[in-house]
Design a protein around this motif. Structure first.
Motif, short mmCIF file in Angstrom:
data_model
loop_
_atom_site.label_atom_id
_atom_site.label_comp_id
_atom_site.label_asym_id
_atom_site.label_seq_id
_atom_site.Cartn_x
_atom_site.Cartn_y
_atom_site.Cartn_z
N ARG A 1 11.63 28.86 57.46
CA ARG A 1 10.98 29.54 58.69
C ARG A 1 11.93 29.91 59.71
NH1 ARG A 1 9.08 24.66 60.43
NH2 ARG A 1 7.36 24.75 59.05
N LEU A 2 13.20 29.52 59.68
CA LEU A 2 14.10 30.17 60.38
C LEU A 2 14.97 31.35 59.77
CD1 LEU A 2 15.73 26.68 61.98
CD2 LEU A 2 14.21 28.34 63.22
N GLY A 3 14.60 31.36 58.61
CA GLY A 3 15.21 32.65 57.93
C GLY A 3 16.43 32.63 57.21
N LEU A 4 16.92 31.27 57.05
CA LEU A 4 18.14 31.11 56.18
C LEU A 4 17.84 31.40 54.85
CD1 LEU A 4 18.52 29.00 58.68
CD2 LEU A 4 19.96 27.53 57.22
N LYS A 5 19.08 31.97 54.01
CA LYS A 5 18.66 32.29 52.35
C LYS A 5 18.85 31.23 51.93
CE LYS A 5 20.37 36.97 53.63
NZ LYS A 5 21.16 38.15 53.19
N HIS A 6 17.89 31.29 50.86
CA HIS A 6 17.96 30.11 49.76
C HIS A 6 19.10 30.66 48.89
CE1 HIS A 6 16.80 28.48 45.95
NE2 HIS A 6 16.59 27.18 46.77
N ASN B 1 11.20 17.83 48.97
CA ASN B 1 10.84 17.68 50.25
C ASN B 1 10.40 18.88 51.14
OD1 ASN B 1 10.57 16.71 52.91
ND2 ASN B 1 12.50 15.74 52.96
N LEU B 2 9.08 19.25 50.98
CA LEU B 2 8.89 20.62 51.24
C LEU B 2 8.71 20.78 53.02
CD1 LEU B 2 5.83 21.23 48.83
CD2 LEU B 2 7.98 21.98 48.67
N LYS B 3 8.43 19.59 53.43
CA LYS B 3 8.44 19.86 54.91
C LYS B 3 9.78 20.35 55.30
CE LYS B 3 4.40 16.78 55.58
NZ LYS B 3 3.79 15.56 56.27
N SER B 4 10.86 19.34 54.82
CA SER B 4 12.29 19.63 55.44
C SER B 4 12.43 21.14 54.73
CB SER B 4 13.31 18.53 54.58
OG SER B 4 14.37 18.58 54.84
N ARG B 5 12.49 21.35 53.70
CA ARG B 5 12.67 22.96 53.31
C ARG B 5 12.01 23.86 54.12
NH1 ARG B 5 11.46 23.49 47.20
NH2 ARG B 5 12.09 25.45 47.69
N ALA B 6 10.83 23.50 54.43
CA ALA B 6 10.12 24.45 55.38
C ALA B 6 10.77 24.83 56.60
CB ALA B 6 8.99 24.14 55.88
N ILE B 7 11.73 24.13 57.30
CA ILE B 7 12.44 24.55 58.36
C ILE B 7 13.47 25.57 58.15
CG2 ILE B 7 13.94 23.56 60.13
CD1 ILE B 7 12.30 20.68 59.67
#
Length: 180
Positions: free
Chosen positions: A146-151, A137-143
């Protein structure tokens, strides 16, 4: 009830029983699209299901253990964002969200998530917020990206959606890192 003003066009409001028809209509209109990633969609057929969900979320809010908000754009509900179970001992939680397909690409969900995370850190004094999204779900992951949360990693076979298991990507942020 809880309202979080983001801009002249955008605000978060705690879901109340009076929102049930509007939420149900939005889900129904977007059923095929939302069902790709949200297993509850095809089990929420009747408005009574939405009413039961909202009532359960109001009870969770009353117990101070999480809540769900409608995302209102120009006074119309366009999606929802929820604070999952709050772990008060460890001062952490996670958030989940969905939006009607026609409202994507306008920055609505990014702004809603930014505001919710800020609220959780500044008002509730939590220390950690997590977002999980299906790997595909690339659209959900983009958020969160974009906000700078760490993977922080991948949880294999984290969720069964209908007849298939999906991996989740985990994103996290702690209060001292949050600058948005």
């Amino acid at each position: 009830m809880f309202t979080f003003h983001i801009s002249d066009e955008l605000e978060l409001r705690i879901l109340e029983n009076r929102h049930a028809e509007e939420v149900w209509s939005l889900v129904s209109l977007n059923r095929e699209y939302l069902a790709l990633w949200l297993p509850w969609v095809n089990h929420s057929i009747y408005i009574e299901h939405t009413q039961q969900y909202i009532q359960a979320e109001l009870e969770r809010f009353a117990k101070n253990s999480g809540f769900s908000c409608g995302i209102f754009y120009n006074q119309n509900i366009v999606g929802c964002i929820g604070v999952h179970e709050i772990d008060w001992r460890n001062k952490k939680t996670s958030i989940g969200y969905w939006i009607g397909e026609a409202y994507q690409g306008k920055g609505i969900m990014t702004n809603a998530c930014r505001s919710m995370i800020t609220y959780l850190f500044n008002q509730l004094r939590l220390n950690r917020v997590e977002i999980r999204a299906c790997t595909a779900n690339l659209k959900s992951r983009a958020i969160p990206e974009r906000l700078g949360l760490k993977h922080e990693g991948t949880i294999r076979h984290a969720e069964l959606i209908y007849d298939r298991y999906y991996d989740h990507e985990v994103y996290g942020v702690i209060a001292e890192e949050w600058t948005n």
